[in-house]
Design an enzyme around this catalytic site. Structure first.
Site, short mmCIF file in Angstrom:
data_model
loop_
_atom_site.label_atom_id
_atom_site.label_comp_id
_atom_site.label_asym_id
_atom_site.label_seq_id
_atom_site.Cartn_x
_atom_site.Cartn_y
_atom_site.Cartn_z
N ASP A 20 -14.27 18.70 7.10
CA ASP A 20 -13.23 18.15 6.24
C ASP A 20 -13.19 19.01 4.99
O ASP A 20 -14.12 19.78 4.70
CB ASP A 20 -13.53 16.68 5.90
CG ASP A 20 -12.27 15.88 5.61
OD1 ASP A 20 -11.24 16.49 5.22
OD2 ASP A 20 -12.29 14.65 5.75
N TRP A 21 -12.12 18.90 4.24
CA TRP A 21 -11.88 19.83 3.14
C TRP A 21 -12.91 19.62 2.02
O TRP A 21 -13.01 18.54 1.45
CB TRP A 21 -10.45 19.66 2.64
CG TRP A 21 -9.48 20.59 3.30
CD1 TRP A 21 -8.61 21.44 2.67
CD2 TRP A 21 -9.27 20.80 4.71
NE1 TRP A 21 -7.89 22.16 3.60
CE2 TRP A 21 -8.28 21.79 4.86
CE3 TRP A 21 -9.83 20.27 5.87
CZ2 TRP A 21 -7.83 22.25 6.10
CZ3 TRP A 21 -9.40 20.71 7.11
CH2 TRP A 21 -8.41 21.69 7.21
#
Length: 745
Positions: free
Chosen positions: A277-278
């Site tokens: 995930d970012w």
């Protein structure tokens, strides 16, 4: 138009009379166990080409493929014909193109897309075929935009009704979850686009999501939180998974050896890539060795990512071998070959924002709408003597394709509820629109929406007096009133959970005061997650639940209200009477601080309510129709089964009302004499079936005995307990209408 409606009513009544004279019985042989055949995913067939490419790459080129070189792409090796791996957000449709170096829109004029209903709406259809349609349609749009990876579906279990991303997830039930996830994934990947299934795993709250350490016992992990991910890998051949923000048992999930190596790859045989995930990565060597393949994120310069310059330095310092780097590059090249991004012959080209896609969005939306209350048969609306309708509420005109924190869709078409009614109501009926309430939030010094701790945006509950009076005037001047209340994508949003279940913006008071001047009211809730509707339920006998329902959502809602379509949606989660009834809150185990322990264990969602005998406001699987159904005569093909057999469950669904309709028959299983802890009952099958008025359909659901297994922690294996089981058929977890006993030897 009056003549047309009266003629339709006469014809309908005649059909009812005819159908009552001769009841017919048809057989529905299909079951919810339909197989969705994925493309073969075997990277070994590309092995020689991959090895050849890797042998020609520099260390820097290899590592460039393991991290973002823009907001939504990894590095390629142009001189060798290796492209960037291009990604797109997609829970509601393909996100507009953004800048390579920031979240700012790229400013394209050709990146408009179809806005699809949120996953909660898809789940409310209880129709796996529509989940496939959604995946296939959005997959086509991803290809039309030149994307290789769709950052979807989000299949986390709904553990708390306060979750900011509840609208984006399917359901609280692991069986329904996997039955919807598999066809979606297959649908996307049929278009030479890889899904990135997220957020793996036990990522069930936005509060402290980047730091909280989740503790859950092994059996609960396996039976509740992992089944959909396992099915994504072993049944749908998902090419990619996204590691979550949170920790699990002490390690961040983007560097969690148990989850990424031992379970995902060693147990399930996953061959694809794991994407972070970012900004969810915290280490260099540990994350790579423990199973991460690609690091994405913000807000650092791309070369400062953990798997960028730091990784180059780690290799040169001997902290990690180049052979380890090659292993991860090989995985990335494998999925690029799989979707024909390298040497692609006959790769799908896709299409975007077509009338066909808008129709598919409508088909999902119209089957997702849930009729909660209709005590006085106000719906479908009777328009013979209606000259004017008041449409009240900000949600009548609110658009939700964009909004909130997270991925939205730039679309040319989003039909609002007001526009849908304008499109569908017959000529001559006047609509008196009033906004009714203002969408206002507690403001901070910067005049921005305020997030306090784990709480999401806090809506101002005081009504604006001018808007209220406009609403009351519209109600007085109209024959009936439709109030559009609920939520929106600014109120339900990624990165924050809600404070409580209360309705925002003074909506309860608005409904109460409108009823005083005109009791002929229909209340429609727009939202993705449960709310406290106790007072609203008292104020009206007619209550409808809609969703963030896509480009054609307004038309779909109007068709249901007017009876052009008989509602068939069912709730994919439990709506509690009060927050403290929900398991995570009853056990005081939400949201946690540094650690959150899932104290409710297996009893998530309806399992808790049914086992603890707590009455919900609306149960899991609940939804009414404009007709009445009766389920009876449940039978099995045998009385006794062994572990490798399949139970054939048959029963009758009778339409005892006056119009055609669809019912969702739900199969729950219980075992009262179990030697282990079990919920009171568990969903193990379902079937949505169309039954013509006056007819009876004979329905079959096939239940593999292995679906009855529990996870034996000591044996580290799935075990089917022998003995008697009760199979129960109903149309919600709280409305069982027929049951039968079977025995497992």
């Amino acid at each position: 138009m009056r003549i047309h409606y009266r003629f339709t009513l006469i014809v309908l009544c005649a059909l009812v009379v005819i159908s009552c004279k001769e009841e017919k019985t048809d057989k529905v042989t299909a079951s919810n166990q339909k197989e969705y055949t994925p493309k073969v995913f075997d990277v070994s067939k590309f092995e020689s080409k991959i090895d050849s490419l890797i042998s020609k790459m520099t260390l820097e080129e290899k590592i460039g493929m393991l991290h973002g070189n823009s907001m939504f792409a990894t590095g390629g090796v142009e001189r060798l014909g290796v492209p960037e791996l291009k990604m797109a957000d997609g829970p509601l449709g393909i996100r507009e193109e953004i800048s390579r170096t920031s979240w700012a829109p790229a400013g394209w004029n050709n990146d408009f897309a179809t806005y699809y209903p949120a996953a909660g709406a898809v789940a409310a259809t209880w129709e796996p075929e529509l989940s496939y349609v959604f995946g296939n349609s959005v997959g086509q749009e991803a290809r039309a935009r030149g994307k290789d990876m769709l950052l979807s579906p989000a299949i986390n279990i709904i553990r708390t009704p306060l979750g900011g991303r509840t609208y984006e997830y399917f359901t609280e039930d692991p069986f329904l979850n996997k039955k919807l996830s598999v066809p979606f994934i297959v649908g996307v990947q049929d278009n030479d686009v890889m899904t990135c299934v997220k957020h793996y795993a036990v990522n069930n709250q936005e509060t402290n999501r980047g730091t909280v350490d989740v503790l859950v016992d092994e059996r609960t992990l396996r039976e509740i939180y992992l089944p959909a991910y396992k099915a994504a890998v072993t049944e749908a051949n998902a090419y990619s998974l996204m590691g979550a923000y949170n920790k699990f048992r002490g390690d961040y999930l983007c560097e969690n050896d148990l989850m990424l190596n031992k379970i995902l790859r060693d147990e399930w045989g996953f061959q694809g890539v794991v994407v972070s995930d970012w900004a969810a990565v915290h280490t260099t060597v540990k994350s790579l060795v423990n199973g991460l393949d690609i690091e994405m994120g913000t807000p650092k310069p791309f070369n400062e990512f953990f798997l960028a310059d730091k990784l180059i330095a780690a290799v040169k310092a001997g902290e990690i071998s180049e052979e380890e780097i090659n292993k991860h590059v090989k995985r990335v090249l494998g999925v690029l070959f799989q979707v024909k991004a390298i040497d692609g012959v006959d790769r799908e080209t896709g299409s975007i924002a077509t009338e066909e896609h808008y129709k598919e969005s409508y088909n999902i939306a119209v089957e997702s709408i849930v009729l909660l209350e209709n005590d006085d048969d106000v719906l479908p609306l009777k328009l013979e003597d209606v000259k004017s309708i008041a449409v009240i509420g900000n949600n009548a005109t609110k658009k939700n394709a964009l909004g909130g924190f997270g991925a939205g869709v730039k679309t040319k078409r989003e039909i609002t509820p007001l526009e849908g009614l304008q499109n569908r109501l017959p000529d001559g009926i006047k609509i008196n629109y009033a906004e009714g309430y203002l969408e206002r939030y507690i403001e901070n010094n910067n005049d921005q929406k305020e997030n306090i701790s784990h709480n999401g945006p806090i809506g101002v509950k005081e009504l604006d007096e001018t808007k209220l009076q406009e609403a009351l005037t519209a109600a007085k001047d109209s024959d009936l009133v439709i109030i559009l209340a609920g939520s929106n994508r600014d109120y339900e949003t990624e990165a924050s959970d809600r404070l409580d279940l209360s309705l925002p913006f003074g909506q309860e008071e608005l409904i109460e005061k409108v009823k005083v001047v005109n009791p002929n009211i229909v209340v429609v809730m727009i939202g993705g997650a449960p709310f406290d509707l106790n007072k609203v339920k008292e104020q009206t006998s007619t209550l409808v639940w809609s969703w963030f329902n896509g480009s054609e959502g307004g038309n779909a809602l109007a068709d249901v209200l007017l009876g052009n379509v008989n509602p068939s949606g069912k709730l994919p989660w439990t709506m509690p009477k009060k927050l403290s009834d929900s398991p995570a809150h009853a056990t005081n185990s939400f949201p946690g601080d540094e650690i959150v322990e899932y104290k409710e264990g297996l009893l998530v969602g309806y399992r808790w309510f049914d086992t603890k005998n707590i009455e919900p406001l609306y149960p899991f699987g609940y939804g009414l129709s404009y007709t009445n159904f009766e389920i009876s005569n449940v039978k099995t093909d045998k009385e006794t089964y062994t572990e490798n057999e399949t139970i054939e469950v048959t029963f009758n669904v009778k339409n005892a009302g006056g119009i055609d309709g669809k019912e969702v028959a739900q199969l729950y299983v219980s075992k009262s004499d179990s030697s282990i802890e079990r919920p009171a009952q568990e969903l193990k099958g379902f079937k949505k079936v169309l039954v013509n008025n006056g007819a009876t359909e004979n329905v079959t659901i096939n239940l593999p005995v292995k679906e009855l297994a529990y996870y034996n922690v000591d044996k580290k294996a799935w075990v089917v307990e022998t003995g008697a089981y009760k199979l129960k058929i109903g149309n919600s977890s709280r409305n069982i209408q027929s049951e039968v006993l079977i025995d497992i030897k």
